[in-house]
Write a protein that holds these residues in place. Structure first.
Motif, PDB file in Angstrom:
ATOM      1  N   MET A   1       0.798  -1.315  -0.112  1.00 53.31           N
ATOM      2  CA  MET A   1       0.006  -0.027   0.060  1.00 53.31           C
ATOM      3  C   MET A   1       0.922   1.259  -0.075  1.00 53.31           C
ATOM      4  N   PHE A   2       1.926   1.133   0.871  1.00 56.55           N
ATOM      5  CA  PHE A   2       2.748   2.322   0.778  1.00 56.55           C
ATOM      6  C   PHE A   2       3.301   2.805  -0.694  1.00 56.55           C
ATOM      7  N   LEU A   3       3.783   1.544  -1.374  1.00 55.26           N
ATOM      8  CA  LEU A   3       4.425   2.011  -2.565  1.00 55.26           C
ATOM      9  C   LEU A   3       3.253   2.557  -3.602  1.00 55.26           C
ATOM     10  N   ASP A   4       2.076   2.046  -3.571  1.00 56.24           N
ATOM     11  CA  ASP A   4       1.228   2.390  -4.310  1.00 56.24           C
ATOM     12  C   ASP A   4       0.717   3.901  -3.856  1.00 56.24           C
ATOM     13  N   TRP A   5       0.241   4.322  -2.591  1.00 59.55           N
ATOM     14  CA  TRP A   5       0.556   5.833  -2.180  1.00 59.55           C
ATOM     15  C   TRP A   5       1.640   6.636  -3.030  1.00 59.55           C
ATOM     16  N   LEU A   6       2.728   5.955  -2.613  1.00 65.53           N
ATOM     17  CA  LEU A   6       4.032   6.892  -2.967  1.00 65.53           C
ATOM     18  C   LEU A   6       4.065   7.277  -4.334  1.00 65.53           C
ATOM     19  N   LEU A   7       3.817   6.260  -5.387  1.00 64.56           N
ATOM     20  CA  LEU A   7       3.775   6.242  -6.763  1.00 64.56           C
ATOM     21  C   LEU A   7       2.610   7.164  -7.228  1.00 64.56           C
ATOM     22  N   ALA A   8       1.465   7.217  -6.610  1.00 65.14           N
ATOM     23  CA  ALA A   8       0.169   7.858  -6.996  1.00 65.14           C
ATOM     24  C   ALA A   8       0.431   9.335  -6.592  1.00 65.14           C
ATOM     25  N   SER A   9       1.121   9.594  -5.489  1.00 67.57           N
ATOM     26  CA  SER A   9       1.731  10.990  -5.104  1.00 67.57           C
ATOM     27  C   SER A   9       2.697  11.437  -5.981  1.00 67.57           C
ATOM     28  N   PHE A  10       3.646  10.809  -6.596  1.00 70.73           N
ATOM     29  CA  PHE A  10       4.562  11.372  -7.434  1.00 70.73           C
ATOM     30  C   PHE A  10       3.921  11.607  -8.807  1.00 70.73           C
ATOM     31  N   HIS A  11       3.061  10.828  -9.153  1.00 66.98           N
ATOM     32  CA  HIS A  11       2.374  10.854 -10.528  1.00 66.98           C
ATOM     33  C   HIS A  11       1.375  12.022 -10.294  1.00 66.98           C
ATOM     34  N   HIS A  12       0.709  12.367  -9.312  1.00 71.11           N
ATOM     35  CA  HIS A  12      -0.137  13.553  -9.227  1.00 71.11           C
ATOM     36  C   HIS A  12       0.484  14.556  -9.096  1.00 71.11           C
ATOM     37  N   LEU A  13       1.459  14.955  -8.348  1.00 76.16           N
ATOM     38  CA  LEU A  13       2.376  16.013  -8.029  1.00 76.16           C
ATOM     39  C   LEU A  13       2.875  16.565  -9.617  1.00 76.16           C
ATOM     40  N   ALA A  14       3.343  15.414 -10.353  1.00 75.88           N
ATOM     41  CA  ALA A  14       4.024  15.678 -11.365  1.00 75.88           C
ATOM     42  C   ALA A  14       2.940  16.339 -12.541  1.00 75.88           C
ATOM     43  N   VAL A  15       1.895  15.689 -12.523  1.00 73.67           N
ATOM     44  CA  VAL A  15       0.671  16.379 -13.383  1.00 73.67           C
ATOM     45  C   VAL A  15       0.282  17.618 -13.010  1.00 73.67           C
ATOM     46  N   PHE A  16      -0.055  17.934 -11.637  1.00 74.40           N
ATOM     47  CA  PHE A  16      -0.302  19.154 -11.443  1.00 74.40           C
ATOM     48  C   PHE A  16       0.661  20.194 -11.650  1.00 74.40           C
ATOM     49  N   SER A  17       2.045  19.884 -11.512  1.00 71.57           N
ATOM     50  CA  SER A  17       3.144  20.727 -11.867  1.00 71.57           C
ATOM     51  C   SER A  17       3.025  21.051 -13.537  1.00 71.57           C
ATOM     52  N   LEU A  18       2.827  20.136 -14.153  1.00 74.74           N
ATOM     53  CA  LEU A  18       2.548  20.191 -15.625  1.00 74.74           C
ATOM     54  C   LEU A  18       1.474  21.535 -16.033  1.00 74.74           C
ATOM     55  N   ALA A  19       0.483  21.157 -15.475  1.00 70.82           N
ATOM     56  CA  ALA A  19      -0.554  22.161 -15.492  1.00 70.82           C
ATOM     57  C   ALA A  19      -0.281  23.683 -15.116  1.00 70.82           C
ATOM     58  N   GLY A  20       0.433  23.695 -14.042  1.00 74.01           N
ATOM     59  CA  GLY A  20       1.034  25.050 -13.495  1.00 74.01           C
ATOM     60  C   GLY A  20       1.931  25.605 -14.509  1.00 74.01           C
ATOM     61  N   ILE A  21       2.856  24.542 -15.051  1.00 73.75           N
ATOM     62  CA  ILE A  21       3.957  25.163 -16.026  1.00 73.75           C
ATOM     63  C   ILE A  21       3.203  25.483 -17.200  1.00 73.75           C
ATOM     64  N   LEU A  22       2.338  24.830 -17.678  1.00 71.45           N
ATOM     65  CA  LEU A  22       1.737  25.089 -19.121  1.00 71.45           C
ATOM     66  C   LEU A  22       1.002  26.618 -18.886  1.00 71.45           C
ATOM     67  N   ALA A  23       0.231  26.677 -17.476  1.00 70.04           N
ATOM     68  CA  ALA A  23      -0.428  28.032 -17.493  1.00 70.04           C
ATOM     69  C   ALA A  23       0.491  29.289 -17.319  1.00 70.04           C
ATOM     70  N   ALA A  24       1.884  28.931 -16.781  1.00 67.89           N
ATOM     71  CA  ALA A  24       2.836  29.918 -16.871  1.00 67.89           C
ATOM     72  C   ALA A  24       3.284  30.261 -18.251  1.00 67.89           C
ATOM     73  N   GLU A  25       3.383  28.979 -18.961  1.00 68.47           N
ATOM     74  CA  GLU A  25       3.857  29.714 -20.526  1.00 68.47           C
ATOM     75  C   GLU A  25       2.888  30.487 -21.044  1.00 68.47           C
ATOM     76  N   LEU A  26       1.575  30.186 -20.816  1.00 70.17           N
ATOM     77  CA  LEU A  26       0.433  30.987 -21.415  1.00 70.17           C
ATOM     78  C   LEU A  26       0.659  32.292 -21.015  1.00 70.17           C
ATOM     79  N   THR A  27       0.731  32.461 -19.587  1.00 71.50           N
ATOM     80  CA  THR A  27       0.884  33.832 -19.008  1.00 71.50           C
ATOM     81  C   THR A  27       1.970  34.634 -19.788  1.00 71.50           C
ATOM     82  N   LEU A  28       3.086  33.887 -19.844  1.00 71.08           N
ATOM     83  CA  LEU A  28       4.128  34.799 -20.101  1.00 71.08           C
ATOM     84  C   LEU A  28       4.351  35.220 -21.673  1.00 71.08           C
ATOM     85  N   THR A  29       3.550  34.310 -22.386  1.00 71.23           N
ATOM     86  CA  THR A  29       3.439  34.528 -23.858  1.00 71.23           C
ATOM     87  C   THR A  29       2.343  35.422 -24.286  1.00 71.23           C
ATOM     88  N   ALA A  30       1.555  35.879 -22.995  1.00 75.53           N
ATOM     89  CA  ALA A  30       0.644  36.965 -23.398  1.00 75.53           C
ATOM     90  C   ALA A  30       1.262  38.236 -23.264  1.00 75.53           C
TER      91      ALA A  30
END
Length: 151
Positions: A1-30
């Motif tokens: 269960m710990f490994l499942d939680w850890l991998l899910a956490s890394f996966h979700h944090l990376a995906v949320f980071s991608l969303a933020g980075i994409l938003a930053a790129e859109l903001t800076l190119t505006a």
């Protein structure tokens, strides 16, 4: 269960980071892209590539090592939709990456370089397309996680 939680956490944090980075790129190119902004966009986009790699690695490890297992994923249509969206976003993201690297080179050679407005406008359309497709990934993930799309 710990490994499942850890991998899910890394996966979700990376995906949320991608969303933020994409938003930053859109903001800076505006705004007007000066030398500092061009260099900042190149650095931010490098993080986009890194976070995409983390999301992919954690996701692949989840397929093989986490609770649901390989059979759950390969038998789910929403998993394949999610993968298709991820690959499509990755392919689309090559154009902004190439532009940001080119702009960085231009700025390093000539600090007064400014990308042409038509190039920035075209790039923003690509970024918006990327963002729209990216937004569908969690929709597919939520369906997949609840067992919709099982063959």
């Amino acid at each position: 269960m710990f490994l499942d939680w850890l991998l899910a956490s890394f996966h979700h944090l990376a995906v949320f980071s991608l969303a933020g980075i994409l938003a930053a790129e859109l903001t800076l190119t505006a705004t007007i892209i000066d030398d500092r902004t061009a260099l900042r966009l190149a650095r931010i986009d490098a993080w986009f590539g890194l976070m995409a790699a983390v999301a992919l690695a954690a996701g692949v490890l989840r397929i093989f090592l986490a609770a649901k297992g390989l059979n759950y994923y390969v038998a789910n249509a929403f998993f394949w939709i999610k993968m298709t969206l991820f690959v499509t976003v990755g392919i689309i993201s090559a154009a902004p990456t190439y532009a940001f690297i080119s702009w960085r080179r231009e700025v390093r050679a000539n600090a007064s370089f400014r990308p042409p407005a038509k190039d920035v406008a075209r790039l923003r359309k690509i970024l918006y397309t990327e963002a729209a497709l990216f937004a569908l990934i969690p929709v597919a993930a939520a369906a997949m996680g609840r067992g919709y799309g099982m063959y």
